[in-house]
Scaffold this motif. Structure first.
Motif, PDB file in Angstrom:
ATOM      1  N   LEU A 292       5.687   0.393 -10.025  1.00 23.07           N
ATOM      2  CA  LEU A 292       6.379  -0.187  -9.325  1.00 23.07           C
ATOM      3  C   LEU A 292       5.883  -1.974  -8.213  1.00 23.07           C
ATOM      4  O   LEU A 292       6.671  -2.769  -8.214  1.00 23.07           O
TER       5      LEU A 292
ATOM      6  N   ARG B   5       0.572  -1.499  -0.347  1.00 25.77           N
ATOM      7  CA  ARG B   5      -0.024   0.083  -0.045  1.00 25.77           C
ATOM      8  C   ARG B   5       0.732   0.747   0.114  1.00 25.77           C
ATOM      9  O   ARG B   5       1.727   1.615   0.275  1.00 25.77           O
ATOM     10  N   VAL B   6      -0.122   2.595  -0.808  1.00 25.18           N
ATOM     11  CA  VAL B   6       1.074   3.623  -0.555  1.00 25.18           C
ATOM     12  C   VAL B   6       1.063   4.268   1.014  1.00 25.18           C
ATOM     13  O   VAL B   6      -0.589   4.635   0.939  1.00 25.18           O
ATOM     14  N   VAL B   7       1.621   4.803   1.340  1.00 23.45           N
ATOM     15  CA  VAL B   7       1.325   5.370   2.529  1.00 23.45           C
ATOM     16  C   VAL B   7       1.667   6.714   2.301  1.00 23.45           C
ATOM     17  O   VAL B   7       1.175   7.893   3.458  1.00 23.45           O
ATOM     18  N   ARG B   8       2.339   7.705   1.746  1.00 26.50           N
ATOM     19  CA  ARG B   8       2.509   8.785   1.204  1.00 26.50           C
ATOM     20  C   ARG B   8       2.282   9.224  -0.516  1.00 26.50           C
ATOM     21  O   ARG B   8       2.957   8.329  -1.238  1.00 26.50           O
ATOM     22  N   GLY B   9       2.072  10.219  -0.756  1.00 25.06           N
ATOM     23  CA  GLY B   9       1.695  10.938  -1.895  1.00 25.06           C
ATOM     24  C   GLY B   9       0.879  10.288  -2.723  1.00 25.06           C
ATOM     25  O   GLY B   9      -0.403   9.455  -1.779  1.00 25.06           O
ATOM     26  N   VAL B  10       0.321  10.578  -3.741  1.00 26.08           N
ATOM     27  CA  VAL B  10      -0.773   9.883  -4.510  1.00 26.08           C
ATOM     28  C   VAL B  10       0.197   9.710  -5.551  1.00 26.08           C
ATOM     29  O   VAL B  10      -0.034  10.215  -6.819  1.00 26.08           O
ATOM     30  N   PRO B  11       0.408   7.880  -5.979  1.00 20.82           N
ATOM     31  CA  PRO B  11       1.092   8.172  -6.867  1.00 20.82           C
ATOM     32  C   PRO B  11       0.119   8.051  -8.479  1.00 20.82           C
ATOM     33  O   PRO B  11      -0.948   7.686  -8.142  1.00 20.82           O
TER      34      PRO B  11
ATOM     35  N   GLU C 159       3.398   5.274 -12.403  1.00 25.52           N
ATOM     36  CA  GLU C 159       3.948   4.703 -10.773  1.00 25.52           C
ATOM     37  C   GLU C 159       3.781   3.323 -10.561  1.00 25.52           C
ATOM     38  O   GLU C 159       4.601   2.705 -10.360  1.00 25.52           O
ATOM     39  N   LEU C 160       2.202   3.321 -10.403  1.00 22.68           N
ATOM     40  CA  LEU C 160       1.936   2.053  -9.955  1.00 22.68           C
ATOM     41  C   LEU C 160       2.923   0.624 -10.360  1.00 22.68           C
ATOM     42  O   LEU C 160       2.992   0.101  -9.961  1.00 22.68           O
TER      43      LEU C 160
END
Length: 70
Positions: free
Chosen positions: A23, A9-15, A19-20
């Protein structure tokens, strides 16, 4: 881990979607075991650039044999 639980899960920012995707691609590539390429799989072209393992042929026709692929 349940089926509904995300793998990460992404804990900071808004990819962004791109970008996802990058990753996820990096995680997939890193999770696969690295397979070593077999030396027999090298093409004749690739082998031609490598140093010869045998000594050059001396004597009549040696100059011609030195330019031929092994």
């Amino acid at each position: 881990m349940s089926a509904e639980e995300p793998l990460f899960r992404v804990v900071r920012g808004v990819p962004t979607a791109e970008e996802l995707a990058a990753l996820v691609g990096a995680i997939v590539v890193r999770s696969r075991p690295a397979a070593a390429p077999s030396p027999a799989a090298a093409s004749a072209w690739a082998r031609s650039g490598r140093p010869a393992t045998a000594t050059p042929v001396a004597g009549p026709g040696g100059w011609r044999a030195s330019g031929l692929p092994r």
